[in-house]
Scaffold this active site. Structure first.
Site, PDB file in Angstrom:
ATOM      1  N   CYS A 198       0.805  -1.230   0.000  1.00 19.00           N
ATOM      2  CA  CYS A 198       0.000   0.000   0.000  1.00 19.00           C
ATOM      3  C   CYS A 198       0.835   1.276   0.000  1.00 19.00           C
ATOM      4  O   CYS A 198       0.276   2.372  -0.103  1.00 19.00           O
ATOM      5  CB  CYS A 198      -0.945  -0.008   1.204  1.00 19.00           C
ATOM      6  SG  CYS A 198      -2.008  -1.464   1.253  1.00 19.00           S
ATOM      7  N   HIS A 233      -2.472   8.440   5.997  1.00 18.60           N
ATOM      8  CA  HIS A 233      -2.670   7.088   5.470  1.00 18.60           C
ATOM      9  C   HIS A 233      -4.117   6.688   5.747  1.00 18.60           C
ATOM     10  O   HIS A 233      -4.790   6.181   4.855  1.00 18.60           O
ATOM     11  CB  HIS A 233      -1.691   6.118   6.117  1.00 18.60           C
ATOM     12  CG  HIS A 233      -1.793   4.726   5.604  1.00 18.60           C
ATOM     13  ND1 HIS A 233      -1.714   4.427   4.260  1.00 18.60           N
ATOM     14  CD2 HIS A 233      -1.983   3.543   6.237  1.00 18.60           C
ATOM     15  CE1 HIS A 233      -1.840   3.115   4.091  1.00 18.60           C
ATOM     16  NE2 HIS A 233      -2.009   2.555   5.274  1.00 18.60           N
ATOM     17  N   LYS A 270      -9.083   8.474   1.696  1.00 14.85           N
ATOM     18  CA  LYS A 270      -9.568   7.098   1.492  1.00 14.85           C
ATOM     19  C   LYS A 270     -11.045   6.972   1.865  1.00 14.85           C
ATOM     20  O   LYS A 270     -11.715   6.045   1.404  1.00 14.85           O
ATOM     21  CB  LYS A 270      -8.734   6.113   2.303  1.00 14.85           C
ATOM     22  CG  LYS A 270      -7.312   5.914   1.797  1.00 14.85           C
ATOM     23  CD  LYS A 270      -6.580   4.863   2.604  1.00 14.85           C
ATOM     24  CE  LYS A 270      -5.175   4.623   2.066  1.00 14.85           C
ATOM     25  NZ  LYS A 270      -4.248   5.731   2.342  1.00 14.85           N
ATOM     26  N   HIS A 281      -9.552   2.451  -0.294  1.00 14.95           N
ATOM     27  CA  HIS A 281      -8.108   2.229  -0.254  1.00 14.95           C
ATOM     28  C   HIS A 281      -7.670   1.637  -1.590  1.00 14.95           C
ATOM     29  O   HIS A 281      -7.963   0.480  -1.893  1.00 14.95           O
ATOM     30  CB  HIS A 281      -7.766   1.283   0.897  1.00 14.95           C
ATOM     31  CG  HIS A 281      -6.307   1.203   1.210  1.00 14.95           C
ATOM     32  ND1 HIS A 281      -5.334   1.610   0.326  1.00 14.95           N
ATOM     33  CD2 HIS A 281      -5.646   0.747   2.307  1.00 14.95           C
ATOM     34  CE1 HIS A 281      -4.139   1.420   0.873  1.00 14.95           C
ATOM     35  NE2 HIS A 281      -4.310   0.898   2.067  1.00 14.95           N
ATOM     36  N   PHE A 341       1.736  -3.239   4.533  1.00 13.72           N
ATOM     37  CA  PHE A 341       2.142  -4.556   4.998  1.00 13.72           C
ATOM     38  C   PHE A 341       3.671  -4.646   4.974  1.00 13.72           C
ATOM     39  O   PHE A 341       4.337  -4.009   4.158  1.00 13.72           O
ATOM     40  CB  PHE A 341       1.593  -5.645   4.075  1.00 13.72           C
ATOM     41  CG  PHE A 341       0.173  -6.055   4.349  1.00 13.72           C
ATOM     42  CD1 PHE A 341      -0.644  -5.332   5.205  1.00 13.72           C
ATOM     43  CD2 PHE A 341      -0.366  -7.174   3.729  1.00 13.72           C
ATOM     44  CE1 PHE A 341      -1.950  -5.718   5.436  1.00 13.72           C
ATOM     45  CE2 PHE A 341      -1.673  -7.575   3.952  1.00 13.72           C
ATOM     46  CZ  PHE A 341      -2.471  -6.846   4.818  1.00 13.72           C
TER      47      PHE A 341
END
Length: 771
Positions: free
Chosen positions: A153, A285, A315, A320, A379
């Site tokens: 991401c 984020h 988002k 996302h 991740f």
């Protein structure tokens, strides 16, 4: 010498919020969400049918990823006013961030294989992750450096950083940079298996009950301010700096302390020459998951104290968009600077912001932000922050400097096929024995020669509880790093925490992707294994290695056939400008049976385990991994490290060859070779050893022979490691360096040569003649 300032002169955007920049920005600032019912595929088994779905009509016959990317790139070029016919296309770079690439097509091909036993090898080869950059280069005839970043991401935020490195060192005149990811069943079932999706449209920084997937593409045209001014372009904003860091904490959850996010934000501001007090707006984020929505505010408080600027999550409007998110949100940040309005956070559900942040709720807010900080986390514990500012706005601190440090190699290790250690690899090279001693059974009968690595052997040095969570690609990477430490010494804890990791791979975690998707195809949501899903992101291997060794420095992941040479370039650039002291370049490639069958079905695969580079024998696929430790020369000397080589120069080039193709004329390849020599300040006759990319494939070997001749390198001594190691794709360049540096005789001035199908080329010059 101060590096060039970087201008943003064009924007392209397509998301659920709108089909272009104007539609998207109007919807975002009005607080109109693009999250709606997902009708691309069956969502009955998933946690939600909501998604940030693009509603524009997709043309037939093109993968959704390629369509989204092409749409945004076309708009960005038009918006910038850049006339490609008048520009130097050889100096137009393509830098893309993506997590999934052409996954919709790949999923369909894999379903045919699982359910009907049908393998369409040419189609599969044309929809691998690196192909998205090849598609853009071919569609727009761009011939400069080309790379795909895949830090899950954070991918396209990392891509912006890579583009900045190219422009700071004037490796390109302009960069088409951005990110793209389509909605796909792989990610939808994976996030459902993790229990991470919100049944309702996501509520970032408010209810924080899960994320909503989205899709789309965002692209920016980046060029030096001088280049923009010369052609009379309007500068929308400047890309002032970026920062990357690793948590070394967990594969899917952020470090709850927020230390990694803090490090990325602080480095981005330091590089840009700004302090926390200069920031006027934060694009968060802000995924909506409980873990992220707690860790990010904690990091903000550590950086800003009690005076955190307005901070919103777009988002909540687009969903996302995974690997595209950093670029999509950079586009929103540039528009905030250029249009004088802050994007809002919607879907707050009447919940007061629990951390006391001003999240600009409901609708856009008029403002005049001069400095914007945009965050993307991922991740594998990857953190990326980008600073975008008003044109001409100068920070009080030192701006990005040009190269000021010499970079050296202080450790190498590698394995390939049956050679499970560096010593075994060196012995194979010395005796001429191939490492591809096994075979792979092919669908429909027959066997193909293949270099299978011993995954069980690779796992022996890893704590069993950790090894069980690692996929084959991660185990190979870990084995190479463990061998490097055995050969050159382990870092202290303090050194490890300051060490960065740049990971390179040709095609990524193929085994995990295929196994996870097969589980979904056969058993639906009950076959969606969350542990496997965590390993389907390309940067998973880097995350595992970081956790094993507590690496928390600079972090990036590159995908493609030249990725390890480009990883060496990126790491060298970052160290040279003083942004890191030590970076470990790790490259790995693994090939399950389906991948071998795909390669063997394409022209140019060898029928026997006998490879003669330049001899038209065909190539043999082999699994492999390498680790190369790069350091600042003064840091290496201070700790008494043995220097193996000095890094002298790099070069990269491309050609619009098309997906899975390569031009045999050697023109573009020779440009990469000449660029590396020029940066190193060497003439062709100064090169003592060329490490060849030839591996038995007639087209590749012919193209390189012509490239060497065009670059004046014809007749120089050549080392051909693929004759023994096989074709390892992305890790080949790094393994070539390992091969050269483990020979009994020093290779002197060394030129590494690499290519990738699709028309991407890279080269590096190193020197073992040490002062």
């Amino acid at each position: 010498m101060e590096a060039p300032r970087i201008a943003v002169t064009g924007l392209g955007l397509i998301t659920g919020a709108g089909d272009d920049v104007e539609q998207g920005w109007a919807s975002v600032t009005a607080g109109i969400s693009g999250i709606r019912a997902n009708d691309l595929f069956d969502t009955a088994e998933l946690q939600t049918d909501r998604a940030g779905l693009v509603t524009a009509a997709q043309p037939p016959g093109v993968d959704r990823c390629y369509w989204l990317a092409g749409t945004a790139v076309r708009e960005a070029l038009r918006h910038s006013g850049l006339d490609l016919d008048a520009a130097d296309r050889d100096r137009g770079a393509v830098v893309v961030g993506s997590s999934l690439g052409a996954m919709p097509t790949l999923e369909g091909l894999h379903a045919d294989l699982v359910h009907r036993g049908v393998l369409d090898a040419p189609a599969a080869a044309a929809c691998q992750l690196p192909c998205v950059a090849d598609h853009i280069a071919a569609a727009f005839d761009l011939r400069g450096p080309r790379v795909v970043l895949s830090n899950a991401c954070a991918a396209s935020a990392v891509a912006l950083g890579y583009a900045a490195e190219l422009l700071w060192r004037e490796d390109a005149d302009f960069v088409v940079c951005g990110g793209v990811d389509p909605l796909a069943t792989l990610s939808a079932y994976g996030f459902s298996a993790l229990g991470a999706l919100d049944p309702r449209p996501c509520s970032p920084m408010s209810a924080s009950t899960g994320l909503t997937l989205g899709e789309g593409a965002g692209f920016l045209i980046l060029e030096s301010v001088r280049h923009a001014e010369r052609r009379g372009a309007r500068v929308l904003a400047e890309l002032d700096g970026y920062g990357l860091s690793g948590d070394g904490h967990h594969q899917t959850a952020p470090d709850p302390s927020g230390r990694g996010a803090l490090a990325a934000m602080a480095e981005a501001l330091r590089t840009a020459g700004f302090g926390p007090g200069d920031v006027d707006y934060l694009n968060l984020h802000g995924t909506g998951t409980p873990a992220n929505d707690a860790a990010e505010p904690r990091a903000l408080r550590m950086l800003f104290g009690e005076r955190v600027p307005p901070a919103s999550s777009t988002k909540s409007l687009t969903g996302h968009t995974l690997g595209a998110a950093g670029a999509v949100e950079a586009v929103a940040s540039v528009l905030a600077v250029d249009r004088g309005k802050l994007p809002p956070t919607v879907n707050t559900r009447g919940v007061p912001q629990p951390h006391g942040l001003d999240i600009v709720p409901g609708r856009g807010r008029p403002a005049t932000p001069g400095v914007v900080l945009s965050n993307s986390f991922a991740f594998g514990g990857n953190n990326a922050s980008v600073v975008l500012g008003r044109p001409g706005r100068q920070g009080a601190g030192p701006r990005q400097a040009d190269a000021v440090h010499e970079v050296v190699v202080t450790g190498v290790a590698g394995l390939a096929g049956a050679a499970g250690t560096t010593e075994e690899l060196a012995a194979a090279l010395a005796t001429g024995q191939p490492c591809f001693t096994g075979t792979q059974e092919l669908p429909g009968g027959g066997r193909a020669p293949f270099g299978r690595a011993d995954a069980e052997r690779a796992a022996r040095g890893v704590n069993p509880s950790r090894a069980r969570r690692m996929d084959p690609l991660s185990l190979l990477a870990a084995a190479a790093v463990a061998d490097l430490h055995a050969r050159h010494g382990k870092p202290t804890r303090a050194e490890a925490e300051a060490t960065g990791i740049v990971f390179a791979t040709g095609y990524g975690p193929i085994s995990s992707v295929l196994e996870f998707h097969e589980g979904v195809l056969r058993h639906g949501i009950h076959g969606a294994n969350p542990t496997l899903f965590a390993n389907t992101v390309v940067n998973a291997a880097a995350g595992h290695v970081a956790m094993l060794h507590r690496f928390r420095g600079y972090t990036a992941t590159l995908a493609g056939g030249t990725s390890s040479l480009q990883a060496l370039q990126l790491a060298s650039r970052v160290i040279a400008r003083g942004a890191a002291d030590r970076i470990l370049v790790v490259a790995a490639d693994e090939f399950p049976a389906q991948a071998v069958a795909t390669q063997a079905a394409l022209p140019g695969y060898a029928a026997t385990p006998h490879v003669v580079p330049g001899g038209g024998t065909g190539l043999v696929l082999s699994e492999g991994a390498a680790a190369v430790l790069l350091e600042r020369a003064d840091t290496a000397r201070a700790r008494g490290a043995r220097v193996l080589a000095r890094v002298r120069g790099h070069g990269a080039a491309g050609e619009p060859a098309g997906l899975g193709r390569l031009r045999p004329d050697g023109h573009a390849w020779s440009r990469a070779l000449r660029a590396a020599l020029a940066e190193a300040g060497l003439a062709p006759g100064d090169v003592d050893t060329v490490v060849s990319a030839a591996g038995g494939h007639r087209v590749v070997d012919l193209a390189q022979a012509r490239a060497l001749r065009r670059a004046g390198l014809d007749g120089r001594p050549v080392l051909t490691p693929k004759a023994q190691l096989g074709e390892t794709h992305g890790s080949a360049g790094a393994l070539g360096l390992v091969a050269a540096l483990t020979r009994p005789a020093p290779p002197g001035k060394l030129l590494l040569s690499g290519c990738a199908w699709g028309g991407s080329y890279a080269a590096a010059v190193l020197d073992t003649d040490l002062p």
